[in-house]
Scaffold this motif. Structure first.
Motif, PDB file in Angstrom:
ATOM      1  N   ASP A   1     -10.572   1.378   2.351  1.00 37.50           N
ATOM      2  CA  ASP A   1     -10.049   0.133   2.910  1.00 37.50           C
ATOM      3  C   ASP A   1     -11.205  -0.754   3.351  1.00 37.50           C
ATOM      4  N   GLY A   2     -11.079  -2.045   3.076  1.00 34.55           N
ATOM      5  CA  GLY A   2     -12.170  -2.967   3.376  1.00 34.55           C
ATOM      6  C   GLY A   2     -12.171  -3.509   4.794  1.00 34.55           C
ATOM      7  N   GLY A   3     -11.513  -2.811   5.713  1.00 29.59           N
ATOM      8  CA  GLY A   3     -11.448  -3.270   7.095  1.00 29.59           C
ATOM      9  C   GLY A   3     -10.239  -4.138   7.344  1.00 29.59           C
ATOM     10  N   SER A   4      -9.096  -3.721   6.822  1.00 30.01           N
ATOM     11  CA  SER A   4      -7.869  -4.519   6.930  1.00 30.01           C
ATOM     12  C   SER A   4      -7.475  -4.771   8.387  1.00 30.01           C
ATOM     13  N   THR A   5      -6.837  -5.922   8.600  1.00 32.00           N
ATOM     14  CA  THR A   5      -6.404  -6.302   9.946  1.00 32.00           C
ATOM     15  C   THR A   5      -4.907  -6.612  10.001  1.00 32.00           C
ATOM     16  N   ASP A   6      -4.176  -6.248   8.933  1.00 27.77           N
ATOM     17  CA  ASP A   6      -2.761  -6.646   8.829  1.00 27.77           C
ATOM     18  C   ASP A   6      -1.791  -5.485   8.982  1.00 27.77           C
ATOM     19  N   GLY A   7      -2.268  -4.326   9.418  1.00 18.85           N
ATOM     20  CA  GLY A   7      -1.403  -3.162   9.543  1.00 18.85           C
ATOM     21  C   GLY A   7      -1.570  -2.157   8.417  1.00 18.85           C
ATOM     22  N   THR A   8      -2.421  -2.464   7.442  1.00 15.49           N
ATOM     23  CA  THR A   8      -2.661  -1.540   6.328  1.00 15.49           C
ATOM     24  C   THR A   8      -3.161  -0.189   6.833  1.00 15.49           C
ATOM     25  N   GLN A   9      -4.087  -0.204   7.783  1.00 16.88           N
ATOM     26  CA  GLN A   9      -4.661   1.050   8.284  1.00 16.88           C
ATOM     27  C   GLN A   9      -3.598   1.936   8.933  1.00 16.88           C
ATOM     28  N   GLU A  10      -2.655   1.320   9.617  1.00 15.12           N
ATOM     29  CA  GLU A  10      -1.595   2.099  10.259  1.00 15.12           C
ATOM     30  C   GLU A  10      -0.730   2.808   9.212  1.00 15.12           C
ATOM     31  N   ILE A  11      -0.492   2.143   8.092  1.00 17.91           N
ATOM     32  CA  ILE A  11       0.282   2.771   7.011  1.00 17.91           C
ATOM     33  C   ILE A  11      -0.512   3.910   6.394  1.00 17.91           C
ATOM     34  N   ILE A  12      -1.801   3.707   6.195  1.00 16.99           N
ATOM     35  CA  ILE A  12      -2.643   4.781   5.658  1.00 16.99           C
ATOM     36  C   ILE A  12      -2.598   5.994   6.581  1.00 16.99           C
ATOM     37  N   LYS A  13      -2.697   5.762   7.883  1.00 15.77           N
ATOM     38  CA  LYS A  13      -2.658   6.863   8.854  1.00 15.77           C
ATOM     39  C   LYS A  13      -1.331   7.613   8.781  1.00 15.77           C
ATOM     40  N   LYS A  14      -0.266   6.898   8.492  1.00 17.24           N
ATOM     41  CA  LYS A  14       1.056   7.512   8.361  1.00 17.24           C
ATOM     42  C   LYS A  14       1.072   8.570   7.263  1.00 17.24           C
ATOM     43  N   TYR A  15       0.235   8.375   6.247  1.00 17.86           N
ATOM     44  CA  TYR A  15       0.215   9.291   5.098  1.00 17.86           C
ATOM     45  C   TYR A  15      -1.031  10.175   5.071  1.00 17.86           C
ATOM     46  N   GLU A  16      -1.689  10.335   6.192  1.00 11.24           N
ATOM     47  CA  GLU A  16      -2.924  11.128   6.220  1.00 11.24           C
ATOM     48  C   GLU A  16      -2.709  12.547   5.704  1.00 11.24           C
TER      49      GLU A  16
ATOM     50  N   ILE B   1       0.824  -1.214   0.000  1.00 11.42           N
ATOM     51  CA  ILE B   1       0.000   0.000   0.000  1.00 11.42           C
ATOM     52  C   ILE B   1       0.860   1.266   0.000  1.00 11.42           C
ATOM     53  N   GLU B   2       2.005   1.223   0.668  1.00 12.66           N
ATOM     54  CA  GLU B   2       2.863   2.416   0.729  1.00 12.66           C
ATOM     55  C   GLU B   2       3.374   2.792  -0.660  1.00 12.66           C
ATOM     56  N   ASP B   3       3.754   1.802  -1.464  1.00 12.97           N
ATOM     57  CA  ASP B   3       4.217   2.074  -2.827  1.00 12.97           C
ATOM     58  C   ASP B   3       3.106   2.703  -3.662  1.00 12.97           C
ATOM     59  N   THR B   4       1.881   2.229  -3.482  1.00 10.63           N
ATOM     60  CA  THR B   4       0.763   2.780  -4.242  1.00 10.63           C
ATOM     61  C   THR B   4       0.496   4.226  -3.857  1.00 10.63           C
ATOM     62  N   ILE B   5       0.506   4.502  -2.564  1.00 10.28           N
ATOM     63  CA  ILE B   5       0.281   5.876  -2.098  1.00 10.28           C
ATOM     64  C   ILE B   5       1.348   6.815  -2.656  1.00 10.28           C
ATOM     65  N   ASN B   6       2.601   6.399  -2.582  1.00 10.55           N
ATOM     66  CA  ASN B   6       3.688   7.240  -3.096  1.00 10.55           C
ATOM     67  C   ASN B   6       3.573   7.438  -4.603  1.00 10.55           C
ATOM     68  N   ASN B   7       3.137   6.424  -5.310  1.00  7.24           N
ATOM     69  CA  ASN B   7       2.975   6.531  -6.751  1.00  7.24           C
ATOM     70  C   ASN B   7       1.935   7.592  -7.106  1.00  7.24           C
ATOM     71  N   VAL B   8       0.870   7.658  -6.328  1.00  4.10           N
ATOM     72  CA  VAL B   8      -0.167   8.668  -6.571  1.00  4.10           C
ATOM     73  C   VAL B   8       0.341  10.053  -6.210  1.00  4.10           C
TER      74      VAL B   8
END
Length: 239
Positions: free
Chosen positions: A40-55, A19-26
């Protein structure tokens, strides 16, 4: 005049590794007026934490269970406020940092602006050209990763969740019936990874394409041609 706003939507579920690569690409796009939405479809693997990093670089995001990718994409459409909407789902990439700028510069602000796709699969990278509109009885002219569509048209042509794989093809026919204007451009838009696309998916896709094409075309000979075409394609795949 201010540049028109483009909403880029990324749909993601349990993809913390990419997900981080995709965010940076955009966020590396040179176009100056981008609204970026992550669904996000309710991720449970740490995806949400990465999204929050790029808020700070994301216009808005939401996380909740959904009914699949097309449901999530519909949520993105309903959240969007841009003039155009573009879907860059997790794992896909804009072909260059100037992709959105080039798309707009090659258009006259048509309702649907589309180009070519770099497809990544087990055999390597290959460029898939957009198909002529007159061949839309057998395939979609563009990948949904390689098209800008005006939000006003998408609002009235949301993805039909009854289709598992071909909801984008069904949507294309809805846009056509809505008298949208289409503009093909000479540009590679997206690098799209199909390595996870199984033979079972191909089976479902061809069946759904056949149903959609038959519903949107008339005349005995045309319908017979469509039936034979998809029957042959399915037989060639031994499905």
């Amino acid at each position: 005049m201010d540049k028109i706003k483009i909403t880029v939507v990324t749909v993601v579920y349990n993809a913390s590794g990419i997900i981080e690569d995709t965010i940076n690409n955009v966020t590396n796009q040179t176009y100056e007026n981008i609204e970026y939405i992550v669904v996000d479809g309710g991720s449970t693997d740490g995806t949400q934490e990465i999204i929050k990093k790029y808020e700070g670089k994301i216009s808005s995001w939401k996380s909740e269970p959904d009914k699949g990718i097309y449901d999530a994409m519909n949520k993105g459409i309903l959240l969007a406020t841009g003039d155009y909407v573009y879907f860059l789902n997790v794992g896909d990439k804009f072909y260059s940092d100037m992709t959105l700028e080039n798309m707009i510069n090659q258009s006259q602000y048509e309702d649907v602006i589309f180009g070519d796709t770099c497809v990544k699969d087990v055999e390597g990278d290959r460029i898939v050209k957009a198909y002529p509109l007159y061949l839309d009885w057998k395939t979609m002219p563009y990948c949904h990763q390689s098209v800008l569509i005006k939000r006003t048209f998408l609002i009235n042509n949301l993805f039909d969740l009854s289709y598992k794989i071909a909801a984008d093809y069904n949507q294309y026919h809805g846009l056509k019936k809505s008298l949208a204007t289409f503009k093909p451009i000479n540009e590679i838009i997206c690098a799209y990874d199909t390595n996870g696309f199984s033979a079972q998916n191909a089976k479902v896709m061809l069946r759904e394409y056949s149903v959609i094409s038959l519903r949107n075309n008339s005349g005995f000979l045309r319908k017979l041609k469509i039936k034979l075409y998809f029957l042959l394609r399915m037989n060639l795949r031994n499905i």
